[in-house]
Design an enzyme around this catalytic site. Structure first.
Site, PDB file in Angstrom:
ATOM      1  N   GLU A 192      31.075  40.232  47.438  1.00 16.34           N
ATOM      2  CA  GLU A 192      31.652  40.759  48.667  1.00 16.34           C
ATOM      3  C   GLU A 192      31.366  42.238  48.943  1.00 16.34           C
ATOM      4  O   GLU A 192      31.607  42.704  50.058  1.00 16.34           O
ATOM      5  CB  GLU A 192      33.166  40.514  48.660  1.00 16.34           C
ATOM      6  CG  GLU A 192      33.501  39.029  48.736  1.00 16.34           C
ATOM      7  CD  GLU A 192      34.968  38.741  48.473  1.00 16.34           C
ATOM      8  OE1 GLU A 192      35.732  39.701  48.201  1.00 16.34           O
ATOM      9  OE2 GLU A 192      35.356  37.573  48.526  1.00 16.34           O
ATOM     10  N   GLU A 246      44.364  37.674  37.782  1.00 15.82           N
ATOM     11  CA  GLU A 246      43.024  37.781  38.362  1.00 15.82           C
ATOM     12  C   GLU A 246      42.108  38.614  37.479  1.00 15.82           C
ATOM     13  O   GLU A 246      40.950  38.283  37.281  1.00 15.82           O
ATOM     14  CB  GLU A 246      43.098  38.369  39.763  1.00 15.82           C
ATOM     15  CG  GLU A 246      41.755  38.359  40.471  1.00 15.82           C
ATOM     16  CD  GLU A 246      41.855  38.848  41.893  1.00 15.82           C
ATOM     17  OE1 GLU A 246      40.917  38.584  42.667  1.00 15.82           O
ATOM     18  OE2 GLU A 246      42.855  39.496  42.240  1.00 15.82           O
TER      19      GLU A 246
END
Length: 753
Positions: A518, A670
């Site tokens: 990203e 995460e």
């Protein structure tokens, strides 16, 4: 005894006896965990709650699809009134009056402490000796959200005092205050958001042990409680509420007292923040007293109002705790009939069971609800990403196809919202959001990340690929015609209108996209996006034939000419268009391993596959960024596809290293440092790694095929995918070692019927 009840009890008892000795299903906290306690998670896919160390606290709770739509904000899960609290006091003394939930966690006051999350039965059991002003009470608390009756949850408190006297108890529904400060995140740029956070004297970094990074962003939404009341005579509570500009919800509770107990006093407590029944009762030294709180929750479109909830709560009380508990345990025992069994690595087996527990707790069977990246919590605002289609769905598909179906059905249910989004962008078909609202499917990406919502469009291919995988695994033609084919067709129409014809190079390009890596947020021809789009277009033609629909001839023509960047000299794929250098230190390091994700599995020669992995590994190892647990599975799977056992095992084992699993309840985060927990994306990635990576299995037109040679970590004796479902049959698939020591894959009819 009712025969059905007897069957449930036998199932639950048999299950308990079989798994009682299996430590991989048991996660336990001791008083040593007080300072590092990362809350556990109890849920049944419809409702959830986080845990507290005492077992009696009122904790934040959530309900599937109940979203807050505050002005100038993106949608976020609305925290429903907390239902777990049962507070306790030994009464007034010369030194004051204390409620146990307000007493600091101190091993001297909470002696012989143990809290166990039983993954097999999805129960939380807490026990300790509570010392209060010279009086001691042995306490045991058991809590669960029913898997068998999903509107129901229960907490049972058992007390054994070492004194004669009067005690007090409070059975509460916690009415949370509106979260402050609410930031207008639908309008703020990234810099403005950071300025607003700083102005509130907050930080985006994690605060150990349990506060995640970006907590000022991923906070819970609000429920406004309206009518609420209770009855001291019938020992009941009830309320109606509504999420901010959202759906109505309701709750009710019924309290069960110990047999023969008559309280000396019962009062209804009502305030802005608390609805409770407070009672006093006389107790005798050495005698055991059990109190049970039955709670029912519902929301608009799922259940009734407070009146209906109250009827269900009182009915549950009449049926009794053991009946409710037995049905719950039996439902979980049935779920665990499908499992991944590892022989030779206790650590890996425990990770499998904790990850499966969090995944199953967060999913629903035969509905049209998907799963947020952080389950039923506010992490990533409960929104539905491509994680649902490309990470969670494949992990469920063979083990629990009824739960996988709910994820693809979510895309069918929200097709109209995706069509409206495509139309607004001047495109055909359906443009599924990067961050979809779990209830209505609308785009909900915060303004500071708007570019992801607009440009990270590979999600549209991911959606179609998952739909096709479900068809391949089930051969459910009626489903394909009614649900899968319309989604796949609309995705193909989107891609056909989104590509650009490059006349000079006689190819189709996809321009202005955010890469799956990203940090590259405006590139032409992202390789993963283009490869996935081409597959989605080819799938559409196949789906048309299978569903009796009409295919557009352009779909295959575009797929054949869609540019997938490739370095002919080095014989490996590029990350994106040749015109863009891959020269940044990004969180993923390389997106090339994504080409080996099982559902995509871009066709290529063994040498190109090896070259892709070698080209990817350098940037990954050189990256200074904190490794993301989401990226471990693609790396391990890519290594497995080229037969590199050492690297496949290295990446697999990083699932247990570096702090990505938080004690005491193995909550996967995460990253090791950001504490964004209950990260089911990474949990599902790890399970995919086992189901498809180590086994080499792929779901294809021809069936469940061993596309690559299987492998086993050196210390594993075997791995069995137990009771998996494929095209109406059940199998046990085992990877073990042949006489020559090489890994081999065998499949047989499932032993469980």
């Amino acid at each position: 005894m009712n025969p059905s009840r007897l069957i449930l009890l036998c199932l639950a008892c048999a299950s308990s006896s079989v798994f009682a000795a299996d430590a991989s299903f048991t996660l336990t906290a001791t008083s040593k965990d007080f300072d590092r306690y990362f809350p556990g998670y109890l849920a049944n896919g419809y409702v959830s709650t986080l845990t507290g160390p005492r077992g009696t606290e009122g904790n934040l709770s959530y309900m599937v699809g109940l979203m807050d739509y505050a002005k100038d904000d993106f949608s976020r899960p609305a925290a429903i009134p907390g239902w777990t609290e049962i507070d306790y006091s030994t009464g007034q003394s010369a030194t004051g009056h204390f409620w146990m939930n307000q007493v600091g966690l101190n091993p001297l006051l909470f002696q012989n402490y143990s809290q166990t999350l039983d993954l097999h039965e999805a129960t939380l059991t807490t026990s300790y000796r509570y010392v209060d002003q010279g009086k001691s009470t042995d306490i045991r608390v058991l809590t669960f959200a029913s898997q068998a009756s999903p509107h129901l949850a229960a907490t049972q408190l058992t007390l054994t005092p070492d004194f004669d006297g009067e005690v007090e108890l409070s059975f509460a529904l916690n009415l949370w205050a509106p979260y402050q400060p609410r930031l207008p995140l639908a309008k703020l740029s990234g810099d403005e958001m950071q300025e607003a956070v700083a102005a509130q004297q907050m930080k985006l970094v994690a605060i150990p042990p349990a506060t995640p990074d970006r907590a000022p962003v991923w906070y819970h939404g609000d429920v406004h409680v309206g009518a609420n009341d209770g009855d001291a005579k019938t020992l009941t509570l009830w309320l109606d509420g509504r999420a901010e500009q959202g759906l109505a919800m309701a709750q009710a509770a019924a309290i069960e007292l110990p047999k023969g107990m008559t309280p000396t006093d019962v009062k209804l407590h009502q305030s802005q923040y608390r609805l409770a029944l407070n009672l006093s009762a006389k107790v005798e030294k050495g005698k055991t007293y059990t109190f049970t709180k039955y709670v029912v929750m519902s929301r608009e479109g799922w259940g009734g109002d407070a009146k209906a909830d109250l009827a269900l709560a009182t009915s549950a009380r009449e049926g009794g705790f053991e009946r409710l508990s037995a049905a719950h345990r039996a439902a979980w025992a049935k779920l665990w009939q499908s499992d991944i069994v590892i022989d030779g690595d206790e650590r890996a087996q425990r990770a499998v069971h904790s990850d499966l527990y969090y995944l199953l707790s967060s999913s629903t069977a035969d509905t049209a609800w998907a799963i947020g990246a952080c389950a039923l919590t506010p992490g990533y605002a409960g929104h539905i990403f491509w994680d649902s289609d490309s990470w969670v769905f494949p992990a469920l598909l063979l083990l629990h196809p009824d739960r996988a179906r709910s994820l693809v059905m979510f895309r069918a249910r929200t097709l109209a919202a995706a069509q409206a989004r495509a139309k607004a962008a001047g495109l055909d078909g359906a443009k599924y959001p990067w961050e979809a609202d779990p209830e209505n499917g609308t785009e909900q990406t915060p303004h500071f990340a708007w570019v992801l919502g607009e440009r990270e469009i590979h999600v549209n291919a991911d959606v179609a690929i998952a739909q096709w995988q479900y068809w391949l695994a089930t051969q459910d033609r009626a489903w394909l015609k009614q649900y899968g084919w319309p989604v796949i067709r609309n995705v193909a129409e989107f891609w056909a209108s989104r590509v650009t014809w490059n006349a000079g190079k006689q190819r189709y390009d996809i321009l202005h996209v955010t890469s799956v890596d990203e940090d590259y947020n405006d590139v032409p021809n992202d390789t993963y996006t283009n490869a996935a789009a081409a597959k989605a277009l080819r799938i559409a033609s196949l789906a048309a034939a299978a569903a009796g629909g009409k295919a557009d001839p352009r779909w295959n023509e575009i797929a054949a000419k869609l540019h997938v960047p490739f370095d002919a000299a080095a014989q490996h794929h590029l990350h994106f268009d040749e015109s863009v250098a891959h020269d940044r230190d990004t969180w993923g390091g390389s997106s090339l391993p994504m080409l080996s994700l099982p559902a995509l599995d871009l066709p290529m020669s063994p040498q190109v596959r090896r070259n892709d992995y070698d080209a990817a590994i350098g940037p990954v190892l050189a990256s200074s960024r904190d490794p993301n647990s989401m990226g471990l599975a693609p790396l391990s799977i890519a290594a497995a596809t080229v037969g590199d056992q050492a690297r496949a095992v290295t990446w697999l084992e990083k699932n247990f290293q570096g702090g990505v699993i938080k004690p005491p309840f193995d909550v996967r985060t995460e990253t090791a440092t950001n504490n964004t927990g209950y990260f089911v994306t990474a949990a599902a990635g790890f399970l995919q790694n086992l189901i498809f990576g180590l086994s080499g299995l792929r779901i294809e037109d021809s069936g469940l095929r061993a596309a690559y040679a299987p492998l086993l970590p050196p210390n594993w004796r075997s791995m069995t995918l137990r009771n998996i479902a494929f095209r109406g049959k059940r199998y046990d698939v085992t990877v073990d070692r042949a006489a020559d020591g090489k890994a081999r894959l065998t499949r047989a009819a499932a032993a469980i019927r």
